[in-house]
Design a protein around this motif. Structure first.
Motif, short mmCIF file in Angstrom:
data_model
loop_
_atom_site.label_atom_id
_atom_site.label_comp_id
_atom_site.label_asym_id
_atom_site.label_seq_id
_atom_site.Cartn_x
_atom_site.Cartn_y
_atom_site.Cartn_z
N ALA A 327 48.91 8.68 -32.21
CA ALA A 327 50.36 8.71 -31.99
C ALA A 327 51.05 9.63 -33.00
O ALA A 327 51.99 10.35 -32.65
CB ALA A 327 50.94 7.30 -32.09
N GLU A 328 50.57 9.62 -34.24
CA GLU A 328 51.14 10.49 -35.28
C GLU A 328 50.99 11.96 -34.92
O GLU A 328 51.82 12.80 -35.29
CB GLU A 328 50.45 10.23 -36.63
N GLN A 329 49.91 12.29 -34.21
CA GLN A 329 49.67 13.68 -33.82
C GLN A 329 50.27 14.03 -32.46
O GLN A 329 49.99 15.09 -31.90
CB GLN A 329 48.16 13.97 -33.81
N ILE A 506 52.68 14.91 -37.14
CA ILE A 506 53.31 16.08 -36.51
C ILE A 506 54.80 16.16 -36.88
O ILE A 506 55.32 17.24 -37.18
CB ILE A 506 53.16 16.00 -34.98
N LEU A 507 55.47 15.02 -36.91
CA LEU A 507 56.90 15.00 -37.25
C LEU A 507 57.13 15.52 -38.66
O LEU A 507 58.06 16.30 -38.90
CB LEU A 507 57.45 13.58 -37.10
N ALA A 546 58.34 24.90 -36.33
CA ALA A 546 58.92 23.55 -36.45
C ALA A 546 59.30 23.00 -35.08
O ALA A 546 59.07 21.82 -34.78
CB ALA A 546 60.13 23.58 -37.37
N LYS A 547 59.88 23.87 -34.24
CA LYS A 547 60.29 23.44 -32.89
C LYS A 547 59.09 23.00 -32.06
O LYS A 547 59.16 22.00 -31.33
CB LYS A 547 61.04 24.58 -32.19
N LYS A 552 56.09 18.32 -29.60
CA LYS A 552 54.89 17.51 -29.36
C LYS A 552 55.19 16.01 -29.41
O LYS A 552 54.53 15.22 -28.74
CB LYS A 552 53.81 17.86 -30.39
N VAL A 553 56.15 15.63 -30.25
CA VAL A 553 56.51 14.20 -30.36
C VAL A 553 57.82 13.90 -29.63
O VAL A 553 58.42 12.84 -29.81
CB VAL A 553 56.60 13.74 -31.83
N ASP A 554 58.29 14.86 -28.82
CA ASP A 554 59.48 14.68 -27.98
C ASP A 554 60.70 14.30 -28.81
O ASP A 554 61.48 13.42 -28.44
CB ASP A 554 59.20 13.61 -26.91
#
Length: 604
Positions: A327-329, A506-507, A546-547, A552-554
């Motif tokens: 989930a983190e990725q 990812i965030l 960054a975008k 990726k995490v919406d």
């Protein structure tokens, strides 16, 4: 049979008589029913025969449940159910059914100690503190009264039962959070074990001392003496701030003994501990490797009825870590698959179901926050609080902060900070300090945030929490940017960005690249025109990266901030077409999402 009958006491003879009488009466009923069926016609008889056979089988099952079992049958039933509860709870009887069977066993033999112990394990499944304590005390009472241990161990058996009774009672109280009662029971166990010179029992007591969080000046010395025998020493060593290499060396020494003696359960626990420790240190790749190693030791596929799955707590922990890491990725589909498997493997009524329930709630919460759905995130806080009160309070403060309810969030975080400092929950203390610092700079008070960030950095360094240290440096760089010293902020970022890009979520990678772009733009203000244009182009590239991370995490809210910043940069560079494209995307997202209520530059 005659010899066995002669040895029976009066009460046992009466029980035997009652059982024989019940058996005879049931047999008589069956004979009468068979005779009635012969009077009917063949067609009706065949149909009725099938129904009666089913009824008789049900009645026979009821008799088997309510009637007495032989000693061997009872022992087999108890050992089978205990093994299933330990390794594959899904195949064991449901808590209510198992308790009914145990009550029937105890009705015919109240002094059956093993039945009381299985009742204790069964009550633990449903978190029934009163019944589990009651059953545990009855187990040790019966064990001492029957003299089962005294016969095999001489006089030692009696004392052994007493000290292990106290130790088990301490473990039970600790499980339910009754730490004061657990400490008293543990002191009693230590006293009796010292009198009997029982080093094995003392070793178990030592491990529970650490679980209870005893803060002793000689804790490290005691731990070094017992490193090869203690099972639960791994995580306390990690919280004590030992370096990863020393901790892993200690775990390796323990693992050698586990593999040498084929102690598969302890091997699983050790690997699950390593997974948790690597995540604590912020090394997600190593944590992922350890989780995969544990899972590869046991099939995830459905197995035949005769083969048991290893549905232990270690596997539940490893699978939860795996779901959170995915989930983190931004791999939410993979995380959902892992959670789906967890739900099948550990049904909601099983004792380890709380692990995946909390994991599922946390992932849903993070997704709702990323998507800007704060009302949905707020509704999930109740479920998280029920499973983990500290985590629930922290996430409630995060929601309040996102909704710009700063004073309420600040009060909640201050209370949580005091509570976590008292409990020595270092990881949560650092997270709370970072949240408080963010409150200050979002309230245009970055200078007040600096002491908080420096305190968080000191704790992160002391306890070797590399990832939290990197995140703290990221926040310090942002504070310096707000204070107008972007050059120093950039030099700080070079220290922190590598661990974040290597092992971060990812965030956090997106936040880091966004901050780099902001610092580059702020630094370029004093450059001459050619050098400034080059710096702005580099900032735009970092913003694109960054975008991509945020997409990726919406995380639409942060994408909106990025495209706003890009539009301003394109305008400065005179790139009208690119500026219009970013401006249109910003307008779409701005209409879809609620406004911050604070300047965009003050949002990390």
């Amino acid at each position: 049979m005659i010899l066995a009958y002669s040895k029976l006491s009066f009460s046992q003879v009466f029980k035997l008589y009652t059982a024989l009488q019940q058996y005879f009466q049931n047999g008589e009923k069956k004979t009468v029913e068979d005779a009635d069926m012969e009077l009917t016609s063949r067609d009706e008889g065949e149909r009725k025969m099938e129904k009666e056979e089913l009824d008789v089988s049900v009645r026979e099952e009821e008799v088997s449940c309510s009637g007495p079992l032989s000693q061997k049958q009872a022992e087999f039933f108890l050992s089978q159910q205990a093994s299933l509860l330990k390794n594959d709870e899904t195949k064991a009887l449901t808590p209510a059914s198992l308790q009914k069977e145990l009550n029937n066993l105890l009705k015919f033999n109240p002094d059956f100690a093993e039945a009381h112990y299985l009742s204790y394990l069964n009550n633990l499944r449903v978190q029934d503190v009163f019944s589990s304590t009651h059953s545990l005390l009855h187990y040790f009472d019966r064990l001492i009264l029957t003299g089962a241990e005294s016969k095999s161990n001489g006089e030692e058996g009696y004392g052994r039962s007493l000290r292990y009774a106290a130790l088990n009672l301490a473990a039970l109280h600790c499980r339910f959070g009754h730490y004061q009662q657990a400490e008293l029971a543990l002191q009693e166990a230590i006293r009796i074990a010292q009198e009997s010179n029982d080093h094995v029992c003392l070793q178990h007591c030592l491990s529970w001392l650490y679980v209870l969080g005893q803060k002793r000046s000689d804790s490290y010395v005691l731990l070094e003496h017992s490193v090869k025998k203690a099972v639960h020493f791994g995580l306390p060593r990690a919280f004590a701030g030992k370096t990863a290499n020393k901790l892993m060396d200690a775990l390796k020494d323990s693992d050698l003994l586990h593999w040498k003696h084929s102690l598969s359960e302890l091997i699983d626990i050790s690997i699950a501990q390593k997974t948790a420790i690597w995540r604590l240190y912020g090394r997600s790749t190593m944590a992922l490797q350890q989780a995969q190693m544990l899972l590869s030791m046991n099939s995830l596929e459905a197995v035949n009825a005769g083969v048991q799955q290893n549905n232990t707590e270690s596997f539940a922990v490893a699978l939860c870590h795996l779901a959170e890491l995915h989930a983190e990725q931004g791999c939410f589909a993979a995380a959902s698959e892992v959670l789906k498997h967890l739900k099948e493997r550990f049904p909601p009524n099983s004792q380890h179901a709380q692990l995946w329930m909390l994991c599922d709630q946390k992932i849903q919460f993070d997704r709702a926050m990323n998507d800007g759905k704060y009302h949905l995130a707020d509704s999930l806080v109740t479920g998280i609080t029920a499973l983990n009160s500290i985590e629930g309070v922290y996430r409630k403060a995060v929601v309040l902060q996102a909704q710009n309810q700063m004073s309420e969030a600040h009060k909640l975080l201050q209370k949580l900070l005091v509570h976590c400092q008292k409990l020595k929950n270092t990881e949560m203390v650092i997270s709370v300090l970072l949240s408080v610092a963010e409150l200050y700079w979002r309230s245009s008070s970055p200078t007040i945030a600096l002491p908080m960030l420096l305190q968080a950095l000191a704790l992160s360094k002391e306890y070797r929490l590399q990832y939290l240290a990197s995140e703290t440096v990221l926040n310090l760089a942002f504070a310096q940017l707000i204070l107008g010293i972007p050059e120093q902020a950039l030099s700080l970022l070079h220290m922190a960005i590598e661990p974040i890009l290597a092992d971060g979520a990812i965030l956090d990678k997106g936040r880091a690249m966004f901050l780099v772009a902001k610092c580059q733009v702020a630094s370029a203000a004093s450059y001459d025109q050619p050098k400034k244009a080059e710096a702005l182009e580099a900032a735009i590239e970092n913003l694109n990266e960054a975008k991509n991370y945020f997409a990726k995490v919406d995380c639409k809210e942060r994408i909106r901030d990025v495209v706003y910043f890009q539009a301003r940069l394109y305008h400065t560079l005179g790139k009208t077409q690119e500026r219009n494209r970013c401006a249109m995307l910003f307008r779409q997202l701005h209409q879809e999402l609620p406004s911050h209520g604070v300047p965009l530059i003050n949002h990390l």
